[in-house]
Design an enzyme around this catalytic site. Structure first.
Site, PDB file in Angstrom:
ATOM      1  N   CYS A   2       0.836  -1.200   0.000  1.00  0.00           N
ATOM      2  CA  CYS A   2       0.000   0.000   0.000  1.00  0.00           C
ATOM      3  C   CYS A   2       0.870   1.249   0.000  1.00  0.00           C
ATOM      4  O   CYS A   2       2.072   1.196   0.240  1.00  0.00           O
ATOM      5  CB  CYS A   2      -0.914   0.006   1.213  1.00  0.00           C
ATOM      6  SG  CYS A   2      -1.860  -1.513   1.405  1.00  0.00           S
ATOM      7  N   ARG A  27       1.434   1.643  -5.947  1.00  0.00           N
ATOM      8  CA  ARG A  27       1.630   0.695  -4.853  1.00  0.00           C
ATOM      9  C   ARG A  27       0.313   0.076  -4.384  1.00  0.00           C
ATOM     10  O   ARG A  27       0.324  -0.851  -3.562  1.00  0.00           O
ATOM     11  CB  ARG A  27       2.306   1.395  -3.674  1.00  0.00           C
ATOM     12  CG  ARG A  27       3.704   1.890  -3.957  1.00  0.00           C
ATOM     13  CD  ARG A  27       4.287   2.553  -2.728  1.00  0.00           C
ATOM     14  NE  ARG A  27       4.482   1.601  -1.664  1.00  0.00           N
ATOM     15  CZ  ARG A  27       5.627   0.965  -1.410  1.00  0.00           C
ATOM     16  NH1 ARG A  27       6.672   1.186  -2.175  1.00  0.00           N
ATOM     17  NH2 ARG A  27       5.724   0.110  -0.421  1.00  0.00           N
ATOM     18  N   TRP A  75      -3.854  -1.661  -1.426  1.00  0.00           N
ATOM     19  CA  TRP A  75      -3.864  -2.910  -2.174  1.00  0.00           C
ATOM     20  C   TRP A  75      -4.382  -3.960  -1.201  1.00  0.00           C
ATOM     21  O   TRP A  75      -3.713  -4.314  -0.230  1.00  0.00           O
ATOM     22  CB  TRP A  75      -2.468  -3.254  -2.669  1.00  0.00           C
ATOM     23  CG  TRP A  75      -2.402  -4.459  -3.556  1.00  0.00           C
ATOM     24  CD1 TRP A  75      -2.641  -4.503  -4.896  1.00  0.00           C
ATOM     25  CD2 TRP A  75      -2.073  -5.792  -3.160  1.00  0.00           C
ATOM     26  NE1 TRP A  75      -2.485  -5.788  -5.356  1.00  0.00           N
ATOM     27  CE2 TRP A  75      -2.141  -6.603  -4.318  1.00  0.00           C
ATOM     28  CE3 TRP A  75      -1.749  -6.397  -1.951  1.00  0.00           C
ATOM     29  CZ2 TRP A  75      -1.880  -7.963  -4.299  1.00  0.00           C
ATOM     30  CZ3 TRP A  75      -1.491  -7.755  -1.924  1.00  0.00           C
ATOM     31  CH2 TRP A  75      -1.553  -8.529  -3.084  1.00  0.00           C
ATOM     32  N   ASN A 101       0.719  -0.465   6.142  1.00  0.00           N
ATOM     33  CA  ASN A 101       1.184  -1.272   5.016  1.00  0.00           C
ATOM     34  C   ASN A 101       1.787  -2.534   5.603  1.00  0.00           C
ATOM     35  O   ASN A 101       2.693  -2.464   6.434  1.00  0.00           O
ATOM     36  CB  ASN A 101       2.231  -0.488   4.222  1.00  0.00           C
ATOM     37  CG  ASN A 101       2.785  -1.264   3.040  1.00  0.00           C
ATOM     38  OD1 ASN A 101       2.254  -2.292   2.663  1.00  0.00           O
ATOM     39  ND2 ASN A 101       3.857  -0.762   2.449  1.00  0.00           N
ATOM     40  N   GLY A 102       1.282  -3.709   5.187  1.00  0.00           N
ATOM     41  CA  GLY A 102       1.800  -4.961   5.717  1.00  0.00           C
ATOM     42  C   GLY A 102       0.672  -5.899   6.099  1.00  0.00           C
ATOM     43  O   GLY A 102      -0.493  -5.665   5.778  1.00  0.00           O
ATOM     44  N   GLU A 482      10.134 -14.272 -19.098  1.00  0.00           N
ATOM     45  CA  GLU A 482       9.821 -12.870 -18.780  1.00  0.00           C
ATOM     46  C   GLU A 482       8.776 -12.305 -19.747  1.00  0.00           C
ATOM     47  O   GLU A 482       7.870 -11.579 -19.343  1.00  0.00           O
ATOM     48  CB  GLU A 482      11.095 -12.033 -18.822  1.00  0.00           C
ATOM     49  CG  GLU A 482      10.883 -10.539 -18.675  1.00  0.00           C
ATOM     50  CD  GLU A 482      10.212 -10.127 -17.376  1.00  0.00           C
ATOM     51  OE1 GLU A 482       9.783  -8.953 -17.280  1.00  0.00           O
ATOM     52  OE2 GLU A 482      10.096 -10.955 -16.443  1.00  0.00           O
ATOM     53  N   LYS A 486       5.156 -10.700 -18.812  1.00  0.00           N
ATOM     54  CA  LYS A 486       4.749  -9.361 -19.223  1.00  0.00           C
ATOM     55  C   LYS A 486       3.358  -9.379 -19.853  1.00  0.00           C
ATOM     56  O   LYS A 486       2.521  -8.537 -19.563  1.00  0.00           O
ATOM     57  CB  LYS A 486       5.736  -8.774 -20.242  1.00  0.00           C
ATOM     58  CG  LYS A 486       6.992  -8.214 -19.660  1.00  0.00           C
ATOM     59  CD  LYS A 486       6.708  -6.963 -18.846  1.00  0.00           C
ATOM     60  CE  LYS A 486       7.679  -6.840 -17.700  1.00  0.00           C
ATOM     61  NZ  LYS A 486       7.507  -7.798 -16.619  1.00  0.00           N
ATOM     62  N   GLU A 489       0.693 -10.031 -17.158  1.00  0.00           N
ATOM     63  CA  GLU A 489       0.517  -8.919 -16.224  1.00  0.00           C
ATOM     64  C   GLU A 489      -0.315  -7.786 -16.811  1.00  0.00           C
ATOM     65  O   GLU A 489      -1.190  -7.235 -16.139  1.00  0.00           O
ATOM     66  CB  GLU A 489       1.889  -8.347 -15.826  1.00  0.00           C
ATOM     67  CG  GLU A 489       2.694  -9.197 -14.887  1.00  0.00           C
ATOM     68  CD  GLU A 489       4.034  -8.546 -14.585  1.00  0.00           C
ATOM     69  OE1 GLU A 489       4.366  -8.407 -13.397  1.00  0.00           O
ATOM     70  OE2 GLU A 489       4.746  -8.167 -15.537  1.00  0.00           O
ATOM     71  N   HIS A 505       7.595 -33.191 -25.352  1.00  0.00           N
ATOM     72  CA  HIS A 505       7.324 -33.929 -24.117  1.00  0.00           C
ATOM     73  C   HIS A 505       5.997 -33.510 -23.487  1.00  0.00           C
ATOM     74  O   HIS A 505       5.818 -33.682 -22.277  1.00  0.00           O
ATOM     75  CB  HIS A 505       8.473 -33.738 -23.129  1.00  0.00           C
ATOM     76  CG  HIS A 505       9.780 -34.284 -23.629  1.00  0.00           C
ATOM     77  ND1 HIS A 505      10.003 -35.627 -23.815  1.00  0.00           N
ATOM     78  CD2 HIS A 505      10.918 -33.659 -24.005  1.00  0.00           C
ATOM     79  CE1 HIS A 505      11.229 -35.817 -24.279  1.00  0.00           C
ATOM     80  NE2 HIS A 505      11.811 -34.629 -24.407  1.00  0.00           N
ATOM     81  N   LYS A 600       3.049  -2.523  -7.201  1.00  0.00           N
ATOM     82  CA  LYS A 600       4.441  -2.431  -7.642  1.00  0.00           C
ATOM     83  C   LYS A 600       5.416  -3.117  -6.695  1.00  0.00           C
ATOM     84  O   LYS A 600       6.188  -3.967  -7.099  1.00  0.00           O
ATOM     85  CB  LYS A 600       4.811  -0.948  -7.803  1.00  0.00           C
ATOM     86  CG  LYS A 600       6.217  -0.713  -8.333  1.00  0.00           C
ATOM     87  CD  LYS A 600       6.354  -1.155  -9.764  1.00  0.00           C
ATOM     88  CE  LYS A 600       7.673  -0.751 -10.376  1.00  0.00           C
ATOM     89  NZ  LYS A 600       7.830  -1.340 -11.715  1.00  0.00           N
TER      90      LYS A 600
END
Length: 605
Positions: A2, A27, A75, A101-102, A482, A486, A489, A505, A600
């Protein structure tokens, strides 16, 4: 995860807090709120809103006066996004306000005890526990009320507290979630990220875990949760407020993709040693004898940082001939791994605050390991905990989806690999070859970005896909990983990455015209193997986009990437796929800088 911002001084606080929240919205962005100390009544005024900061701003009255306040953009971890679950949270009398935050691990037990004592909870959040504990404390000072409370809780927190009976101060505390103080002229700021501070001051103090601070308009002091005073010297941050502006781009992601040539030049600047065909990395705190004693390198990161670590591990093995591998930090910390004194551990985190990585670092340090950090933020928790490290100098990255920081991290690993190689058996000739390749990178990145219109057309053609497959071999596989992340996301299209060698396979069962494949095809000793994999896909009517150094006959479309040294090619091959993900998301109307469900800096487990 957050965003927290607070201010105490002489200016009207509401506009400052709202501006700070706008800068911190990456955030967390599902709800927001603001609490201000009323100068006349000595009470707290609060406004909260589900949604973005703009929704909160629309609800704040024009005459929301006060010169001390705290604010939060969320968040969600406990309770769905709603006005009630938004921070700040207040006690029943409206005297105490807390932003947090946490995650409080023992919130359930504490909540049940408080409810048994008659406390009525209004929200579903763990944070509300803090408010009631502080309000019920019998301590005389606000600092002691907060200190008593944090001793009772287990978990992570970065908190800021207002109390109507103590209108001249804000009390903050940190354990596992970042808290940064901004030192002004007869005014003080607090935030979870310097992004909220740099428009007003570049003098900052970063709290350590287990540390608290009291902010008054003309002073601040820091101390431990046990009450012992600590010495905190402000440092000057490099980044300026203009670094956080969009600079004429429609989104931060687009801006940050286009900043990569300059960012890579920055991470190289001043570090190349042509005389000895090596690099200077003074922050490693690792002399040549110590470097030669390294028998293994273990790289730990999460998400994009983990993928950068995979590329880094390959470069270290190739250039330094040291066995190296990358592992998700979130898993490593629970493996009870054997810590080898001859292993060099490298912790990777853009923010330097990623909780899973930080916890792994702390566990490794407890067991006596040597740990280096590869981070973007000077003075961050991992930078302070590590024995040494490399700053990637990407500059601020605001978009939740990482682009330029990923690229700069891979370049930083190339520097580390070259440094370790030249202390061992890498020849002067090969050292010079890699240096020349590194110097070519900025111009080659700029050249690739000129292909944006072509990549945009490809994105429009493939945006209707419900799923995509990304493949590569050896150097190409981390790039595929990656690129797959991307796309997931930012566009919300399902994507998977596989080694191209694994197609037969199992994954070949998925191939059909509706499932496009993106193939990473560098011009190296596996070129023919990669072409054979594309042949298998075409034989099953699959569509292929190749990312290669030359046109590929079996591909429906080829994105041609400039050739560098084999070891450095992965750094370049991911960049056009950032643009592919961006333009796919744009075509689908996604919220590119703030993808759903993501934030983020992941400072919770």
């Amino acid at each position: 995860m957050c965003g927290i911002v607070g201010y105490i001084g002489r200016r009207e606080v509401a506009p400052l807090l709202l501006e700070g929240l706008q800068r911190l919205e990456y955030r967390g962005y599902d709800s927001a709120g603001i609490a201000v100390t009323s100068p006349k009544t000595g009470t707290l005024k609060t406004v909260k809103a589900k949604g973005r900061v703009r929704d909160l701003e629309a609800k704040v009255p024009a005459r929301f006066k006060g010169t001390t306040g705290i604010a939060h953009t969320r968040w969600a971890t406990h309770g769905a996004p709603s006005d009630v679950n938004a921070h700040p949270h207040l006690d029943a009398e409206g005297k105490v306000a807390v932003v947090h935050n946490g995650i409080i691990d023992n919130a359930g037990d504490l909540r049940r005890k408080l409810e048994a004592d008659g406390v009525e909870f209004l929200s579903e959040t763990d944070t509300e526990v803090l408010v009631h504990l502080i309000a019920r404390s019998q301590a005389e000072k606000l600092e002691d009320k907060v200190r008593e409370t944090v001793r009772l809780i287990e978990g992570t927190y970065g908190i800021a507290v207002l109390h109507a009976d103590f209108p001249d101060r804000i009390v903050v505390a940190r354990n596992g979630s970042p808290v940064v103080l901004g030192i002004g002229e007869k005014e003080m700021f607090v935030a979870s990220d310097i992004a909220a501070l740099v428009a007003h001051t570049r003098q900052i103090v970063t709290l350590d875990d287990g540390e608290m601070a009291t902010l008054k308009a003309d002073d601040f002091r820091t101390y431990t949760t046990e009450g012992t005073r600590t010495t905190a010297e402000p440092t000057t941050v490099e980044w300026e407020a203009a670094s956080y502006d969009m600079g004429g781009h429609d989104t931060y992601m687009h801006k940050e993709i286009h900043e990569q040539a300059e960012a890579v030049d920055r991470v190289l600047r001043g570090r190349i040693d042509d005389r000895f065909s090596t690099v200077h990395l003074g922050g490693l705190n690792l002399d040549a004898r110590e470097a030669r004693r390294i028998r293994r390198v273990k790289i730990l990161g999460c998400g994009t940082s983990y993928h950068a670590g995979m590329i880094g591990a390959q470069m270290i093995e190739e250039l330094a001939r040291i066995p190296a591998d990358a592992e998700p930090a979130s898993e490593f910390r629970y493996l009870n791994a054997v810590v080898d004194p001859d292993t060099l551990y490298v912790a990777v985190s853009q923010s330097g605050e990623t909780y899973d990585v930080l916890a792994a670092v702390q566990e490794l340090k407890r067991k006596g390991a040597r740990v280096l950090g590869v981070v973007n933020v000077v003075g961050s928790a991992i930078a302070r905990e590590a024995d040494g490290g490399v700053y990637v100098h990407a500059g601020p990255e605001v978009c939740v989806v990482s682009t330029k920081c990923f690229t700069n991290t891979t370049v930083a690993f190339a520097l580390l690999a070259l440094h370790l190689g030249r202390t061992r058996d890498l020849s002067v000739r090969d050292g010079k070859r890699i240096i020349e390749g590194l110097r070519r990178l900025p111009a080659q990145i700029a050249e690739m970005l000129e292909q944006e219109e072509q990549i945009k057309k490809l994105a429009l053609e493939y945006a209707e896909a419900r799923s995509m497959l990304f493949i590569g071999r050896v150097r190409g596989y981390p790039v595929a990983r990656e690129a797959s992340l991307k796309l997931k996301e930012v566009s919300y299209i399902h994507a998977e990455a596989y080694p191209a060698s694994e197609l037969k396979h199992g994954p070949l069962a998925l191939i059909e015209p509706a499932l496009p494949t993106v193939a990473i095809v560098p011009n190296d000793d596996l070129l023919e193997k990669n072409r054979a994999a594309m042949e298998e896909i075409k034989a099953r009517s699959g569509r292929i986009v190749a990312v290669a150094h030359q046109e590929q006959e079996k591909a429906d479309h080829t994105i041609v990437v400039p050739k560098n040294e084999d070891e450095l090619d992965p750094i370049l091959m991911g960049i056009p796929l950032q643009l592919l993900a961006y333009h796919t998301a744009l075509a689908l109307g996604r919220d590119i800088d703030k993808p759903r469900n993501l934030a983020k800096s992941v400072t919770v487990e």
